[in-house]
Design a protein around this motif. Structure first.
Motif, PDB file in Angstrom:
ATOM      1  N   SER A   5       0.850  -1.181   0.000  1.00  0.00           N
ATOM      2  CA  SER A   5       0.000   0.000   0.000  1.00  0.00           C
ATOM      3  C   SER A   5       0.890   1.237   0.000  1.00  0.00           C
ATOM      4  N   LYS A   6       0.589   2.116  -0.892  1.00  0.00           N
ATOM      5  CA  LYS A   6       1.414   3.317  -0.995  1.00  0.00           C
ATOM      6  C   LYS A   6       0.573   4.542  -0.681  1.00  0.00           C
ATOM      7  N   VAL A   7       1.251   5.561  -0.273  1.00  0.00           N
ATOM      8  CA  VAL A   7       0.566   6.804   0.061  1.00  0.00           C
ATOM      9  C   VAL A   7       0.769   7.788  -1.088  1.00  0.00           C
ATOM     10  N   VAL A   8      -0.323   8.304  -1.585  1.00  0.00           N
ATOM     11  CA  VAL A   8      -0.221   9.330  -2.609  1.00  0.00           C
ATOM     12  C   VAL A   8       0.387  10.566  -1.912  1.00  0.00           C
ATOM     13  N   GLU A   9       1.227  11.290  -2.607  1.00  0.00           N
ATOM     14  CA  GLU A   9       1.979  12.377  -1.950  1.00  0.00           C
ATOM     15  C   GLU A   9       1.065  13.248  -1.082  1.00  0.00           C
ATOM     16  N   SER A  10       1.499  13.475   0.145  1.00  0.00           N
ATOM     17  CA  SER A  10       0.604  14.125   1.101  1.00  0.00           C
ATOM     18  C   SER A  10       1.037  15.551   1.413  1.00  0.00           C
ATOM     19  N   LYS A  11       0.055  16.371   1.626  1.00  0.00           N
ATOM     20  CA  LYS A  11       0.275  17.770   2.000  1.00  0.00           C
ATOM     21  C   LYS A  11      -0.806  18.123   2.998  1.00  0.00           C
ATOM     22  N   PRO A  12      -0.515  18.997   3.919  1.00  0.00           N
ATOM     23  CA  PRO A  12      -1.584  19.325   4.860  1.00  0.00           C
ATOM     24  C   PRO A  12      -2.674  20.173   4.208  1.00  0.00           C
ATOM     25  N   HIS A  13      -3.861  19.616   4.133  1.00  0.00           N
ATOM     26  CA  HIS A  13      -5.018  20.353   3.599  1.00  0.00           C
ATOM     27  C   HIS A  13      -6.049  20.398   4.701  1.00  0.00           C
ATOM     28  N   LEU A  14      -5.935  21.398   5.543  1.00  0.00           N
ATOM     29  CA  LEU A  14      -6.863  21.522   6.668  1.00  0.00           C
ATOM     30  C   LEU A  14      -6.852  20.248   7.499  1.00  0.00           C
ATOM     31  N   GLY A  15      -5.765  19.523   7.420  1.00  0.00           N
ATOM     32  CA  GLY A  15      -5.672  18.296   8.189  1.00  0.00           C
ATOM     33  C   GLY A  15      -6.602  17.195   7.716  1.00  0.00           C
ATOM     34  N   ILE A  16      -7.072  17.297   6.495  1.00  0.00           N
ATOM     35  CA  ILE A  16      -7.928  16.242   5.959  1.00  0.00           C
ATOM     36  C   ILE A  16      -7.070  14.992   5.749  1.00  0.00           C
ATOM     37  N   PRO A  17      -7.480  13.893   6.328  1.00  0.00           N
ATOM     38  CA  PRO A  17      -6.643  12.704   6.192  1.00  0.00           C
ATOM     39  C   PRO A  17      -6.616  12.173   4.769  1.00  0.00           C
ATOM     40  N   GLU A  18      -5.517  11.591   4.471  1.00  0.00           N
ATOM     41  CA  GLU A  18      -5.286  11.042   3.154  1.00  0.00           C
ATOM     42  C   GLU A  18      -5.984   9.685   3.008  1.00  0.00           C
ATOM     43  N   ALA A  19      -6.589   9.465   1.847  1.00  0.00           N
ATOM     44  CA  ALA A  19      -7.136   8.140   1.585  1.00  0.00           C
ATOM     45  C   ALA A  19      -5.997   7.275   1.061  1.00  0.00           C
ATOM     46  N   VAL A  20      -5.769   6.183   1.702  1.00  0.00           N
ATOM     47  CA  VAL A  20      -4.633   5.344   1.318  1.00  0.00           C
ATOM     48  C   VAL A  20      -5.025   4.435   0.168  1.00  0.00           C
ATOM     49  N   PHE A  21      -4.160   4.413  -0.819  1.00  0.00           N
ATOM     50  CA  PHE A  21      -4.434   3.527  -1.946  1.00  0.00           C
ATOM     51  C   PHE A  21      -3.904   2.134  -1.641  1.00  0.00           C
ATOM     52  N   VAL A  22      -4.717   1.149  -1.930  1.00  0.00           N
ATOM     53  CA  VAL A  22      -4.328  -0.226  -1.650  1.00  0.00           C
ATOM     54  C   VAL A  22      -4.253  -0.998  -2.953  1.00  0.00           C
ATOM     55  N   GLU A  23      -3.155  -1.662  -3.157  1.00  0.00           N
ATOM     56  CA  GLU A  23      -3.041  -2.399  -4.403  1.00  0.00           C
ATOM     57  C   GLU A  23      -3.598  -3.816  -4.272  1.00  0.00           C
ATOM     58  N   ASP A  24      -3.277  -4.426  -3.153  1.00  0.00           N
ATOM     59  CA  ASP A  24      -3.678  -5.816  -2.972  1.00  0.00           C
ATOM     60  C   ASP A  24      -4.741  -5.917  -1.885  1.00  0.00           C
ATOM     61  N   VAL A  25      -5.963  -6.209  -2.316  1.00  0.00           N
ATOM     62  CA  VAL A  25      -7.078  -6.213  -1.371  1.00  0.00           C
ATOM     63  C   VAL A  25      -6.893  -7.281  -0.292  1.00  0.00           C
ATOM     64  N   THR A 163     -11.338   6.615  -2.350  1.00  0.00           N
ATOM     65  CA  THR A 163     -12.181   5.806  -1.479  1.00  0.00           C
ATOM     66  C   THR A 163     -13.288   5.116  -2.262  1.00  0.00           C
ATOM     67  N   GLU A 164     -13.873   5.838  -3.213  1.00  0.00           N
ATOM     68  CA  GLU A 164     -14.929   5.253  -4.041  1.00  0.00           C
ATOM     69  C   GLU A 164     -14.430   4.014  -4.768  1.00  0.00           C
ATOM     70  N   VAL A 165     -13.261   4.180  -5.387  1.00  0.00           N
ATOM     71  CA  VAL A 165     -12.700   3.072  -6.149  1.00  0.00           C
ATOM     72  C   VAL A 165     -12.388   1.902  -5.216  1.00  0.00           C
ATOM     73  N   MET A 166     -11.840   2.248  -4.070  1.00  0.00           N
ATOM     74  CA  MET A 166     -11.489   1.213  -3.097  1.00  0.00           C
ATOM     75  C   MET A 166     -12.739   0.459  -2.642  1.00  0.00           C
ATOM     76  N   LEU A 167     -13.799   1.190  -2.412  1.00  0.00           N
ATOM     77  CA  LEU A 167     -15.060   0.562  -2.006  1.00  0.00           C
ATOM     78  C   LEU A 167     -15.522  -0.441  -3.056  1.00  0.00           C
ATOM     79  N   ALA A 168     -15.485   0.024  -4.307  1.00  0.00           N
ATOM     80  CA  ALA A 168     -15.944  -0.830  -5.396  1.00  0.00           C
ATOM     81  C   ALA A 168     -15.088  -2.091  -5.479  1.00  0.00           C
ATOM     82  N   ARG A 169     -13.788  -1.913  -5.311  1.00  0.00           N
ATOM     83  CA  ARG A 169     -12.891  -3.069  -5.436  1.00  0.00           C
ATOM     84  C   ARG A 169     -13.088  -4.055  -4.294  1.00  0.00           C
ATOM     85  N   LEU A 170     -13.236  -3.500  -3.118  1.00  0.00           N
ATOM     86  CA  LEU A 170     -13.431  -4.357  -1.951  1.00  0.00           C
ATOM     87  C   LEU A 170     -14.730  -5.145  -2.105  1.00  0.00           C
TER      88      LEU A 170
END
Lengths: 189, 131
Positions: A5-25, A163-170
């Motif tokens: 699982s990799k993290v898409v490059e992160s920057k502080p945006h009002l402290g909104i947490p990053e959605a983590v991309f998962v390659e292998d469900v 998150t949408e894509v992750m939901l669909a994949r899961l």
């Protein structure tokens, strides 16, 4: 594929947490510990709702700014006009807003002073030059705020698309898993 | 919902690269919608300006001495020429913005088209990009 699982490059945006991309469900679920696929789905769904909520907040902020900007612009326009006739003897003949659809006529000689409504029942008199400065500053601040809100919204969109894509994949993975399980039980009969 | 994924058939692995493309597509689609809204507004404003210009030509001489022109929240009276000048300036401003927006929209559209090709090539029926 190297990492799981990799993290898409992160920057502080009002402290909104990053959605983590998962390659292998499958691996992801194992890492989450004992939780079943349904539980993982529920968790993601919750995150998704949170992102949506943040979007609503940001959109409201944006709407407010979008209303504020034309207001500032129109004040700026009129002060600019006053500046352009400053020092001349052109009298402005105006129909100014009284209330509702009612406008009254007024002749305004060139002035050096203008009062700006600061809010909270306070009005302050400025020289035209100063007024222009104040309005310009407010205007540019509003524009840059709008800009940053737009950036945050874009960032947020990335997060909930992930998150949408992750939901669909899961979900798909879950369906497949069940099908496979069914197939094996049928096979053993 | 912009993107729906379904897979009844063979599962296709989604890589980070794909995810980024999907995100970009969604983002650009949002941008495009916004530009289209603004273009609509500009079109309306330009139409208003044009109507105002037409109406000015219909005015009788005595009326064209003092035309109330809205600046900010008040109307200020100008003579015919001044008013036409002001309208012209407004029009230029909107037309410039429109040109800029149309260029941006064109860029975004071709980018989205490219992404669509790539994503559909990989995921086929498993992905649905509603634009």
């Amino acid at each position: 594929m190297e990492g799981d699982s990799k993290v898409v490059e992160s920057k502080p945006h009002l402290g909104i947490p990053e959605a983590v991309f998962v390659e292998d469900v499958a691996k992801y679920l194992k890492e989450q510990g004992s939780c079943t696929c349904e539980e993982a789905l529920k968790k993601l769904e919750e995150n998704y709702q949170k992102y949506k909520l943040m979007e609503v907040n940001l959109l409201q902020k944006k709407q407010r700014l979008k209303q504020q900007i034309p207001d500032l612009k129109s004040s700026l326009d009129i002060v600019k006009h006053m500046k352009s006739i400053e020092g001349t003897d052109t009298t402005m003949t105006t129909n100014f807003f009284l209330s509702g659809a009612l406008h009254a006529k007024a002749k305004i000689p060139p002035t050096k002073e203008v009062c700006l409504w600061l809010g909270a029942n306070v009005m302050l008199s400025y020289s035209i030059e100063e007024a222009l400065g104040v309005l310009n500053k407010n205007y540019t601040t509003a524009i840059s705020h709008l800009d940053s809100v737009n950036k945050d919204l874009e960032y947020l969109r990335d997060q909930f698309t992930t998150t949408e894509v992750m939901l669909a994949r899961l979900y798909n993975w879950n369906v497949k898993q069940r099908r496979a399980a069914k197939a094996t039980t049928n096979g053993s009969d | 919902v912009l993107i729906t994924m379904s897979s009844d058939k063979e599962e296709v692995q989604v890589t980070l690269e794909d995810q980024k493309k999907i995100n970009l597509f969604a983002k650009k689609n949002g941008n495009l919608n916004e530009i289209e809204t603004e273009l609509e507004e500009i079109k309306k404003a330009l139409q208003n300006i044009e109507d105002a210009g037409d109406d000015l030509l219909l005015l009788e001489d005595e009326d064209s001495e003092a035309i109330p022109y809205q600046l900010g929240e008040v109307f200020i009276q100008h003579n015919l020429e001044e008013t036409q000048g002001l309208l012209e300036k407004e029009k230029d401003k909107y037309e410039q913005r429109m040109k800029q927006l149309k260029e941006e929209a064109g860029e975004i559209e071709s980018m989205m088209k490219e992404l669509k090709v790539q994503l559909y090539a990989k995921f086929g029926d498993n992905i649905n990009l509603e634009a």
